[in-house]
Design a protein around this motif. Sequence first.
Motif, PDB file in Angstrom:
ATOM      1  N   UNK A   1      42.712  -5.840   6.538  1.00 27.71           N
ATOM      2  CA  UNK A   1      42.199  -5.725   7.907  1.00 27.71           C
ATOM      3  C   UNK A   1      42.313  -4.288   8.409  1.00 27.71           C
ATOM      4  N   UNK A   2      43.428  -3.642   8.126  1.00 28.58           N
ATOM      5  CA  UNK A   2      43.612  -2.257   8.566  1.00 28.58           C
ATOM      6  C   UNK A   2      42.641  -1.325   7.849  1.00 28.58           C
ATOM      7  N   UNK A   3      42.408  -1.565   6.563  1.00 29.31           N
ATOM      8  CA  UNK A   3      41.442  -0.757   5.820  1.00 29.31           C
ATOM      9  C   UNK A   3      40.037  -0.944   6.385  1.00 29.31           C
TER      10      UNK A   3
ATOM     11  N   UNK B   1      35.087   8.951   1.920  1.00 28.55           N
ATOM     12  CA  UNK B   1      35.365   9.009   0.487  1.00 28.55           C
ATOM     13  C   UNK B   1      36.851   8.781   0.215  1.00 28.55           C
ATOM     14  N   UNK B   2      37.696   9.336   1.062  1.00 21.40           N
ATOM     15  CA  UNK B   2      39.148   9.156   0.923  1.00 21.40           C
ATOM     16  C   UNK B   2      39.504   7.674   1.042  1.00 21.40           C
ATOM     17  N   UNK B   3      38.842   6.981   1.956  1.00 24.13           N
ATOM     18  CA  UNK B   3      39.120   5.551   2.149  1.00 24.13           C
ATOM     19  C   UNK B   3      38.746   4.726   0.920  1.00 24.13           C
ATOM     20  N   UNK B   4      37.773   5.208   0.140  1.00 16.72           N
ATOM     21  CA  UNK B   4      37.385   4.486  -1.074  1.00 16.72           C
ATOM     22  C   UNK B   4      38.510   4.484  -2.107  1.00 16.72           C
ATOM     23  N   UNK B   5      39.454   5.411  -1.961  1.00 17.21           N
ATOM     24  CA  UNK B   5      40.588   5.492  -2.883  1.00 17.21           C
ATOM     25  C   UNK B   5      41.699   4.505  -2.532  1.00 17.21           C
ATOM     26  N   UNK B   6      41.637   3.949  -1.317  1.00 13.27           N
ATOM     27  CA  UNK B   6      42.679   3.022  -0.859  1.00 13.27           C
ATOM     28  C   UNK B   6      42.484   1.673  -1.536  1.00 13.27           C
TER      29      UNK B   6
ATOM     30  N   UNK C   1      37.594   1.895   7.891  1.00 16.58           N
ATOM     31  CA  UNK C   1      36.249   2.082   7.358  1.00 16.58           C
ATOM     32  C   UNK C   1      35.212   2.038   8.480  1.00 16.58           C
ATOM     33  N   UNK C   2      35.367   1.092   9.394  1.00 21.67           N
ATOM     34  CA  UNK C   2      34.440   1.014  10.537  1.00 21.67           C
ATOM     35  C   UNK C   2      34.521   2.284  11.375  1.00 21.67           C
ATOM     36  N   UNK C   3      35.737   2.792  11.583  1.00 19.63           N
ATOM     37  CA  UNK C   3      35.930   4.021  12.351  1.00 19.63           C
ATOM     38  C   UNK C   3      35.206   5.188  11.667  1.00 19.63           C
ATOM     39  N   UNK C   4      35.402   5.335  10.355  1.00 19.33           N
ATOM     40  CA  UNK C   4      34.769   6.425   9.612  1.00 19.33           C
ATOM     41  C   UNK C   4      33.252   6.283   9.628  1.00 19.33           C
ATOM     42  N   UNK C   5      32.753   5.062   9.419  1.00 16.56           N
ATOM     43  CA  UNK C   5      31.307   4.821   9.445  1.00 16.56           C
ATOM     44  C   UNK C   5      30.709   5.169  10.805  1.00 16.56           C
TER      45      UNK C   5
END
Length: 148
Positions: A6-8, A70-75, A12-16
Amino acid sequence: MKIKTQLLELCTKYADKRVLGYKNEIELIKESIENNDKVSNEDDDSGNSKLLDDLEKNMNYLNDANKMREQLKLVRPNLVSDNVVLGSLVKTDSITFYIALSLGKVEVEDSEYYIISLASPLGQLLKNRKKGDQFKFNEKSYEIKDVL
């Protein structure tokens, strides 16, 4: 773990949203530049100069927002590590941190979480620590109760 997912998703929504906002702003600036070019017959293009500066700034912001995405894709929300790493949920004696990006305080399912970047000063302080470790930040002491 459900809460990490949920936090991820929230991150992701924030970054998008940031990426979309900067893309829209860039399009508006490009349209303004085109309209100024059509209307202005003068040699003075000081209006366009300001717009070009704004365009460059927004393109840099867009680049940063894309890097964030891109950083979030590593999570990996299912990653289990004893040490604090990207994607860790760090429960201390008073605050719970989620290591992803610098977002700040959020509330999910009636619980507070502080979403911080691993690159932030606090993130660097937490990096590679484990359950039972103590640390001090802004004159306050914390003890890590769990790393999920």
